[in-house]
Motif scaffolding. Structure first.
Motif, PDB file in Angstrom:
ATOM      1  N   ALA A  10       0.846  -1.213   0.000  1.00 32.65           N
ATOM      2  CA  ALA A  10       0.000   0.000   0.000  1.00 32.65           C
ATOM      3  C   ALA A  10       0.869   1.247   0.000  1.00 32.65           C
ATOM      4  CB  ALA A  10      -0.906  -0.007   1.227  1.00 32.65           C
ATOM      5  N   ALA A  11       2.019   1.171  -0.699  1.00 30.38           N
ATOM      6  CA  ALA A  11       2.964   2.294  -0.662  1.00 30.38           C
ATOM      7  C   ALA A  11       3.036   3.036  -1.991  1.00 30.38           C
ATOM      8  CB  ALA A  11       4.360   1.782  -0.278  1.00 30.38           C
ATOM      9  N   GLY A  12       2.071   2.787  -2.868  1.00 28.29           N
ATOM     10  CA  GLY A  12       2.076   3.456  -4.168  1.00 28.29           C
ATOM     11  C   GLY A  12       1.616   4.902  -4.071  1.00 28.29           C
ATOM     12  N   VAL A  13       1.859   5.668  -5.131  1.00 25.18           N
ATOM     13  CA  VAL A  13       1.444   7.075  -5.162  1.00 25.18           C
ATOM     14  C   VAL A  13       0.210   7.283  -6.037  1.00 25.18           C
ATOM     15  CG1 VAL A  13       3.775   7.943  -4.714  1.00 25.18           C
ATOM     16  CG2 VAL A  13       2.996   7.649  -7.085  1.00 25.18           C
ATOM     17  N   GLY A  14      -0.169   6.277  -6.804  1.00 25.50           N
ATOM     18  CA  GLY A  14      -1.381   6.381  -7.613  1.00 25.50           C
ATOM     19  C   GLY A  14      -1.284   7.365  -8.765  1.00 25.50           C
ATOM     20  N   LYS A  15      -0.170   7.312  -9.502  1.00 28.03           N
ATOM     21  CA  LYS A  15       0.034   8.287 -10.596  1.00 28.03           C
ATOM     22  C   LYS A  15      -1.124   8.270 -11.580  1.00 28.03           C
ATOM     23  CE  LYS A  15       4.084   6.580 -11.805  1.00 28.03           C
ATOM     24  NZ  LYS A  15       4.409   5.698 -10.649  1.00 28.03           N
ATOM     25  N   ARG A  16      -1.582   7.063 -11.958  1.00 28.24           N
ATOM     26  CA  ARG A  16      -2.634   6.935 -12.980  1.00 28.24           C
ATOM     27  C   ARG A  16      -3.991   7.407 -12.468  1.00 28.24           C
ATOM     28  NH1 ARG A  16      -1.204   0.756 -14.338  1.00 28.24           N
ATOM     29  NH2 ARG A  16      -0.498   0.919 -12.170  1.00 28.24           N
ATOM     30  N   MET A  17      -4.166   7.477 -11.165  1.00 28.79           N
ATOM     31  CA  MET A  17      -5.427   7.973 -10.600  1.00 28.79           C
ATOM     32  C   MET A  17      -5.414   9.493 -10.552  1.00 28.79           C
ATOM     33  SD  MET A  17      -8.407   7.279  -9.422  1.00 28.79           S
ATOM     34  CE  MET A  17      -8.501   5.563  -8.892  1.00 28.79           C
ATOM     35  N   PRO A  22      -2.887   9.615  -2.158  1.00 26.98           N
ATOM     36  CA  PRO A  22      -2.667   8.279  -2.736  1.00 26.98           C
ATOM     37  C   PRO A  22      -3.988   7.517  -2.818  1.00 26.98           C
ATOM     38  CG  PRO A  22      -0.995   8.764  -1.091  1.00 26.98           C
ATOM     39  CD  PRO A  22      -2.012   9.870  -0.992  1.00 26.98           C
ATOM     40  N   LYS A  23      -4.249   6.851  -3.937  1.00 30.28           N
ATOM     41  CA  LYS A  23      -5.594   6.312  -4.210  1.00 30.28           C
ATOM     42  C   LYS A  23      -6.069   5.314  -3.155  1.00 30.28           C
ATOM     43  CE  LYS A  23      -3.681   2.791  -7.260  1.00 30.28           C
ATOM     44  NZ  LYS A  23      -3.627   2.202  -8.597  1.00 30.28           N
ATOM     45  N   GLN A  24      -5.135   4.638  -2.469  1.00 28.55           N
ATOM     46  CA  GLN A  24      -5.560   3.680  -1.431  1.00 28.55           C
ATOM     47  C   GLN A  24      -6.284   4.380  -0.285  1.00 28.55           C
ATOM     48  OE1 GLN A  24      -2.505   4.270  -2.587  1.00 28.55           O
ATOM     49  NE2 GLN A  24      -0.894   3.992  -1.045  1.00 28.55           N
ATOM     50  N   VAL A  52       1.044  -4.412   6.467  1.00 28.76           N
ATOM     51  CA  VAL A  52       0.687  -3.389   5.487  1.00 28.76           C
ATOM     52  C   VAL A  52       1.904  -2.514   5.203  1.00 28.76           C
ATOM     53  CG1 VAL A  52      -0.925  -1.513   4.934  1.00 28.76           C
ATOM     54  CG2 VAL A  52      -1.656  -3.384   6.437  1.00 28.76           C
ATOM     55  N   GLY A  53       2.325  -2.494   3.950  1.00 31.17           N
ATOM     56  CA  GLY A  53       3.484  -1.683   3.572  1.00 31.17           C
ATOM     57  C   GLY A  53       3.037  -0.328   3.055  1.00 31.17           C
ATOM     58  N   VAL A  54       3.357   0.734   3.785  1.00 26.60           N
ATOM     59  CA  VAL A  54       2.981   2.085   3.365  1.00 26.60           C
ATOM     60  C   VAL A  54       4.255   2.898   3.157  1.00 26.60           C
ATOM     61  CG1 VAL A  54       0.744   2.024   4.554  1.00 26.60           C
ATOM     62  CG2 VAL A  54       2.740   3.009   5.712  1.00 26.60           C
ATOM     63  N   GLU A  79      10.576   1.408  -3.177  1.00 31.71           N
ATOM     64  CA  GLU A  79      10.494   2.191  -4.410  1.00 31.71           C
ATOM     65  C   GLU A  79       9.502   1.602  -5.400  1.00 31.71           C
ATOM     66  OE1 GLU A  79      12.141   5.045  -4.688  1.00 31.71           O
ATOM     67  OE2 GLU A  79      11.290   5.429  -6.705  1.00 31.71           O
ATOM     68  N   GLU A  80       9.566   0.312  -5.573  1.00 30.95           N
ATOM     69  CA  GLU A  80       8.651  -0.397  -6.475  1.00 30.95           C
ATOM     70  C   GLU A  80       7.749  -1.318  -5.657  1.00 30.95           C
ATOM     71  OE1 GLU A  80      10.324   1.621  -9.599  1.00 30.95           O
ATOM     72  OE2 GLU A  80       8.497   0.387  -9.627  1.00 30.95           O
ATOM     73  N   ARG A  81       6.689  -1.812  -6.268  1.00 30.20           N
ATOM     74  CA  ARG A  81       5.778  -2.723  -5.558  1.00 30.20           C
ATOM     75  C   ARG A  81       6.547  -3.948  -5.078  1.00 30.20           C
ATOM     76  NH1 ARG A  81       3.107  -7.289  -6.514  1.00 30.20           N
ATOM     77  NH2 ARG A  81       0.991  -7.586  -5.639  1.00 30.20           N
ATOM     78  N   SER A  82       7.480  -4.442  -5.946  1.00 31.10           N
ATOM     79  CA  SER A  82       8.254  -5.631  -5.571  1.00 31.10           C
ATOM     80  C   SER A  82       9.155  -5.358  -4.362  1.00 31.10           C
ATOM     81  CB  SER A  82       9.090  -6.108  -6.764  1.00 31.10           C
ATOM     82  OG  SER A  82       9.867  -5.045  -7.282  1.00 31.10           O
ATOM     83  N   HIS A 106      -1.634  -9.301  -1.420  1.00 36.62           N
ATOM     84  CA  HIS A 106      -2.858  -8.751  -2.020  1.00 36.62           C
ATOM     85  C   HIS A 106      -2.751  -7.231  -2.124  1.00 36.62           C
ATOM     86  CE1 HIS A 106      -7.036  -8.575  -3.219  1.00 36.62           C
ATOM     87  NE2 HIS A 106      -7.293  -7.669  -2.274  1.00 36.62           N
ATOM     88  N   ASP A 107      -3.061  -6.714  -3.316  1.00 35.02           N
ATOM     89  CA  ASP A 107      -2.977  -5.267  -3.553  1.00 35.02           C
ATOM     90  C   ASP A 107      -3.929  -4.510  -2.638  1.00 35.02           C
ATOM     91  OD1 ASP A 107      -2.948  -5.911  -7.121  1.00 35.02           O
ATOM     92  OD2 ASP A 107      -1.235  -5.540  -5.797  1.00 35.02           O
ATOM     93  N   ALA A 108      -3.444  -3.426  -2.066  1.00 36.79           N
ATOM     94  CA  ALA A 108      -4.289  -2.564  -1.210  1.00 36.79           C
ATOM     95  C   ALA A 108      -5.481  -2.030  -1.979  1.00 36.79           C
ATOM     96  CB  ALA A 108      -3.480  -1.394  -0.665  1.00 36.79           C
ATOM     97  N   VAL A 109      -5.307  -1.913  -3.315  1.00 37.22           N
ATOM     98  CA  VAL A 109      -6.340  -1.268  -4.133  1.00 37.22           C
ATOM     99  C   VAL A 109      -7.230  -2.284  -4.862  1.00 37.22           C
ATOM    100  CG1 VAL A 109      -5.141   0.931  -4.341  1.00 37.22           C
ATOM    101  CG2 VAL A 109      -4.640  -0.940  -5.969  1.00 37.22           C
ATOM    102  N   LEU A 209     -11.554  -6.080  -8.966  1.00 40.64           N
ATOM    103  CA  LEU A 209     -10.757  -5.221  -9.864  1.00 40.64           C
ATOM    104  C   LEU A 209      -9.743  -4.415  -9.068  1.00 40.64           C
ATOM    105  CD1 LEU A 209     -12.706  -2.039 -10.972  1.00 40.64           C
ATOM    106  CD2 LEU A 209     -13.440  -3.454  -9.076  1.00 40.64           C
ATOM    107  N   LYS A 210      -8.673  -4.042  -9.760  1.00 41.17           N
ATOM    108  CA  LYS A 210      -7.660  -3.175  -9.154  1.00 41.17           C
ATOM    109  C   LYS A 210      -8.050  -1.733  -9.477  1.00 41.17           C
ATOM    110  CE  LYS A 210      -3.498  -3.115 -10.941  1.00 41.17           C
ATOM    111  NZ  LYS A 210      -3.186  -1.717 -11.352  1.00 41.17           N
ATOM    112  N   ILE A 211      -8.210  -0.925  -8.486  1.00 40.62           N
ATOM    113  CA  ILE A 211      -8.604   0.476  -8.690  1.00 40.62           C
ATOM    114  C   ILE A 211      -7.350   1.244  -9.106  1.00 40.62           C
ATOM    115  CG2 ILE A 211      -9.588   2.547  -7.650  1.00 40.62           C
ATOM    116  CD1 ILE A 211     -11.257   0.716  -5.859  1.00 40.62           C
ATOM    117  N   THR A 212      -7.280   1.521 -10.420  1.00 40.78           N
ATOM    118  CA  THR A 212      -6.078   2.118 -10.999  1.00 40.78           C
ATOM    119  C   THR A 212      -6.332   3.523 -11.546  1.00 40.78           C
ATOM    120  OG1 THR A 212      -5.395  -0.119 -11.625  1.00 40.78           O
ATOM    121  CG2 THR A 212      -4.214   1.723 -12.671  1.00 40.78           C
ATOM    122  N   VAL A 213      -7.444   3.656 -12.290  1.00 40.02           N
ATOM    123  CA  VAL A 213      -7.801   4.950 -12.886  1.00 40.02           C
ATOM    124  C   VAL A 213      -9.179   5.380 -12.378  1.00 40.02           C
ATOM    125  CG1 VAL A 213      -6.370   4.603 -14.943  1.00 40.02           C
ATOM    126  CG2 VAL A 213      -8.754   3.805 -14.928  1.00 40.02           C
TER     127      VAL A 213
END
Ligand SMILES: Nc1ccn([C@@H]2O[C@H](COP(=O)(O)OP(=O)(O)OP(=O)(O)O)[C@@H](O)[C@H]2O)c(=O)n1
Ligand SMILES: C[C@](O)(CO)[C@H](O)COP(=O)(O)O
Length: 232
Positions: A10-17, A22-24, A52-54, A79-82, A106-109, A209-213
């Protein structure tokens, strides 16, 4: 009864959203997407706990309804999801989880994971790991500059989802070796496939679904409003 630890990146920035936060942390009904996702796991008989990784500079997590729950552990994402998943695997080792125990990622989104789909993947008994996925239903096109150039045989195409389930140390070694080789991996299965594993595809649901956009959030809101209590 086997109980699994769950890593939630759950550490993404949600660029595409392209949202303000952050979209989460966007709202889905009366909960954040992340809190909704965590609620899918806590209380399930086969779940031991959730890590939970933030982002290290995440200021939203302390407001989560789960931030002080005894079965929920926060850790710093990468830095990356991996990288976030690798950090989560190290946290599980530090918590004393056995190297041979399988863990879920499991993806936070993906907040609309159903209890029946979760039960399907925790009940899986294969030796090469497993992931939720849905067989491709549409005709697929190869594209060049947004023009169709060929049609792909969809009978051998599945769309990967999460949770994905693998033995803790095998997964750690798979992701670590892909990272060392500079191979970009976007899910856990691709790291294991590089080691010639052939994970089982467990049929999932389109509602996972993965909430991306932004359009995904509209769909998720509609689904959670009309679906059975399983998705509440
Ligand atoms: N460094 C990262 C990047 C992503 N994720 C998580 O991986 C999941 C799936 O990633 P994605 O949908 O791509 O989220 P973002 O990376 O935030 O989206 P974008 O690519 O649009 O920035 C999300 O729960 C996201 O928070 C993570 O934990 N650590
Ligand atoms: C893990 C995943 O959700 C499987 O489809 C997907 O690979 C995540 O990709 P993203 O680019 O990090 O959203």
């Amino acid at each position: 009864m086997t109980q699994y630890w769950v890593i939630i990146p759950a550490a993404g920035v949600g660029k595409r959203m392209a949202s303000a936060q952050p979209k989460q942390y966007l709202m889905l009904n009366d909960k954040t997407i992340l809190d909704t996702t965590i609620s899918r796991f806590i209380g399930h008989p086969n779940v031991a706990g959730v890590v939970v990784g933030v982002s290290p500079d995440d200021e939203y997590w302390p407001d989560s309804e789960w931030s002080t729950h005894p079965q929920v552990v926060r850790f710093d994402g990468g830095e990356e999801r991996s990288d976030t998943v690798l950090n989560g695997l190290q946290v599980l080792l530090a918590l004393g989880v056995s190297e041979t125990d399988s863990v879920l990622v499991h993806d936070a989104v993906r907040p609309l994971l159903s209890q029946s789909a979760l039960t399907r993947i925790v009940s899986h008994t294969g030796e090469q790991g497993a992931l939720l996925a849905i067989p491709c239903k549409d005709t697929l096109k190869l594209a060049n500059d947004q023009c169709a150039t060929a049609t792909v045989d969809r009978s051998v195409i599945w769309q990967a989802q999460t949770p994905q389930k693998f033995p803790l140390m095998a997964l750690y070694e798979g992701i670590a070796s892909a990272t060392e080789e500079g191979i970009a991996i976007t899910d856990e299965s691709s790291a294991m496939e590089l080691l010639d594993w052939q994970p089982d595809l467990i049929e999932g649901e389109s509602s996972n679904l993965k909430i991306t956009v932004p359009d995904d959030l509209v769909i998720a809101q509609a689904l959670i409003s009309i679906h059975s209590s399983e998705l509440q």
